[in-house]
Write a protein that holds these residues in place. Structure first.
Motif, PDB file in Angstrom:
ATOM      1  N   ILE A  28       0.270  -7.272   1.432  1.00 50.83           N
ATOM      2  CA  ILE A  28       0.115  -5.868   1.071  1.00 50.83           C
ATOM      3  C   ILE A  28       1.100  -5.030   1.884  1.00 50.83           C
ATOM      4  CG2 ILE A  28      -1.514  -3.968   0.831  1.00 50.83           C
ATOM      5  CD1 ILE A  28      -2.198  -6.531  -0.747  1.00 50.83           C
ATOM      6  N   GLY A  29       1.802  -4.127   1.213  1.00 55.32           N
ATOM      7  CA  GLY A  29       2.774  -3.277   1.898  1.00 55.32           C
ATOM      8  C   GLY A  29       2.143  -2.023   2.475  1.00 55.32           C
ATOM      9  N   LEU A  30       2.909  -1.288   3.238  1.00 53.35           N
ATOM     10  CA  LEU A  30       2.451  -0.037   3.843  1.00 53.35           C
ATOM     11  C   LEU A  30       2.312   1.059   2.784  1.00 53.35           C
ATOM     12  CD1 LEU A  30       4.713   0.191   7.040  1.00 53.35           C
ATOM     13  CD2 LEU A  30       2.472  -0.919   6.804  1.00 53.35           C
ATOM     14  N   ASP A  31       1.376   1.987   3.037  1.00 49.12           N
ATOM     15  CA  ASP A  31       1.342   3.186   2.217  1.00 49.12           C
ATOM     16  C   ASP A  31       2.260   4.240   2.848  1.00 49.12           C
ATOM     17  OD1 ASP A  31      -0.111   4.254   4.354  1.00 49.12           O
ATOM     18  OD2 ASP A  31      -2.016   4.338   3.268  1.00 49.12           O
ATOM     19  N   GLU A  32       2.309   5.420   2.260  1.00 45.25           N
ATOM     20  CA  GLU A  32       3.220   6.464   2.759  1.00 45.25           C
ATOM     21  C   GLU A  32       2.920   6.816   4.220  1.00 45.25           C
ATOM     22  OE1 GLU A  32       4.489  11.084   1.653  1.00 45.25           O
ATOM     23  OE2 GLU A  32       3.408   9.851   0.200  1.00 45.25           O
ATOM     24  N   HIS A  33       1.634   6.899   4.538  1.00 43.21           N
ATOM     25  CA  HIS A  33       1.253   7.220   5.917  1.00 43.21           C
ATOM     26  C   HIS A  33       1.673   6.101   6.865  1.00 43.21           C
ATOM     27  CE1 HIS A  33      -1.037   9.159   9.099  1.00 43.21           C
ATOM     28  NE2 HIS A  33      -1.654   8.021   9.352  1.00 43.21           N
ATOM     29  N   ASP A  57       5.503 -12.626   9.225  1.00 44.59           N
ATOM     30  CA  ASP A  57       6.331 -12.651   8.014  1.00 44.59           C
ATOM     31  C   ASP A  57       5.706 -11.915   6.830  1.00 44.59           C
ATOM     32  OD1 ASP A  57       4.275 -14.490   7.631  1.00 44.59           O
ATOM     33  OD2 ASP A  57       5.539 -15.960   6.609  1.00 44.59           O
ATOM     34  N   LEU A  58       4.547 -11.272   7.017  1.00 47.29           N
ATOM     35  CA  LEU A  58       3.913 -10.553   5.914  1.00 47.29           C
ATOM     36  C   LEU A  58       4.566  -9.186   5.694  1.00 47.29           C
ATOM     37  CD1 LEU A  58       0.160 -11.446   6.536  1.00 47.29           C
ATOM     38  CD2 LEU A  58       1.782 -12.516   4.953  1.00 47.29           C
ATOM     39  N   GLU A  59       4.447  -8.683   4.487  1.00 45.92           N
ATOM     40  CA  GLU A  59       5.187  -7.483   4.089  1.00 45.92           C
ATOM     41  C   GLU A  59       4.862  -6.262   4.944  1.00 45.92           C
ATOM     42  OE1 GLU A  59       7.981  -5.306   1.847  1.00 45.92           O
ATOM     43  OE2 GLU A  59       7.630  -7.455   2.100  1.00 45.92           O
ATOM     44  N   ARG A  60       3.596  -6.073   5.287  1.00 53.16           N
ATOM     45  CA  ARG A  60       3.239  -4.869   6.042  1.00 53.16           C
ATOM     46  C   ARG A  60       3.834  -4.866   7.444  1.00 53.16           C
ATOM     47  NH1 ARG A  60      -1.308  -8.002   5.026  1.00 53.16           N
ATOM     48  NH2 ARG A  60      -2.744  -8.541   6.730  1.00 53.16           N
ATOM     49  N   THR A  61       4.037  -6.048   8.018  1.00 54.39           N
ATOM     50  CA  THR A  61       4.696  -6.108   9.318  1.00 54.39           C
ATOM     51  C   THR A  61       6.216  -6.015   9.160  1.00 54.39           C
ATOM     52  OG1 THR A  61       4.416  -8.520   9.195  1.00 54.39           O
ATOM     53  CG2 THR A  61       2.904  -7.309  10.628  1.00 54.39           C
ATOM     54  N   ARG A  62       6.749  -6.604   8.101  1.00 52.00           N
ATOM     55  CA  ARG A  62       8.188  -6.485   7.837  1.00 52.00           C
ATOM     56  C   ARG A  62       8.585  -5.015   7.660  1.00 52.00           C
ATOM     57  NH1 ARG A  62      11.388 -10.747   5.974  1.00 52.00           N
ATOM     58  NH2 ARG A  62      10.399 -12.803   5.997  1.00 52.00           N
TER      59      ARG A  62
END
Length: 205
Positions: A28-33, A57-62
């Motif tokens: 799961i990626g980051l939201d705007e905040h 290697d997950l998207e939210r940390t990338r």
């Protein structure tokens, strides 16, 4: 001789964080905040003058590490050992959905007793992979240098207790990290390779 420093940073907020939904190892990626949090913390991490930058290697940390890498001029190293707990079939469920489906498992999750959550990765396995990766990161630092790892809240909390040499049950005395909150661990001054000490916990921008 100055000791080495290890800084552990939780990723920025995702929509699922905001909704109270279990992410685990889903990508799961980051939201705007969350993107704003990452941009805000980046210059503070860069000001620590890190020598190495590692990341789950997950998207939210990338996405969290990207502005930190730009601000610090470092190329991140991605390592799947820095991932969050896996929650198996419970991933994607909201807290309300989990409470309805498995009240005992939900109560254990809320209390941080992940070994009592049937679908969860064993705590010892998470602790072992996190400590293995972070010990390698620390070993690559010269005296006085700082290494940064971008990871996940529950995994960082387990690793913090293990790296400090505290009894595992002490994990429950630490509150959960805020998004982009960080932990700072430093070696005992003058004792290279000596025990780590807690300098900061849940420090935020």
């Amino acid at each position: 001789m100055s000791g080495r420093t290890l800084v552990l940073v939780r990723h920025g907020r995702t929509a699922w964080n905001h909704e109270g939904r279990l992410q685990g190892q889903l990508d799961i990626g980051l939201d705007e905040h969350g993107h704003a949090q990452a941009r805000q913390v980046a210059p503070q991490i860069a000001a620590l003058r890190p020598s190495l930058l590692w990341c789950s290697d997950l998207e939210r940390t990338r996405q969290t590490v990207a502005p930190i890498a730009e601000a610090s001029g470092l190329e991140p190293v991605f390592d799947k050992r820095l991932r969050e707990f896996s929650f198996g079939e419970y991933e994607s469920l909201s807290h309300a959905e989990l409470a309805e489906r498995d009240p005992a498992g939900y109560a254990a999750l809320r209390a941080g007793r992940y070994d009592d959550v049937p679908a969860a990765e064993p705590t010892e396995a998470v602790r072992a992979r996190m400590v293995e990766a972070l010990t390698e990161l620390l070993a690559e630092l010269a005296p006085g240098e700082t290494g940064v790892a971008i990871s996940h809240g529950a995994a960082i909390r387990e690793a913090t207790v293990a790296l400090l040499g505290w009894p595992p049950e002490q994990t429950h005395s630490l509150r959960g990290l805020d998004n982009c909150g960080r932990v700072e661990l430093v070696e005992t001054p003058g004792v290279a390779g000596g025990p780590l000490r807690l300098r900061a916990y849940n420090r935020t921008a």
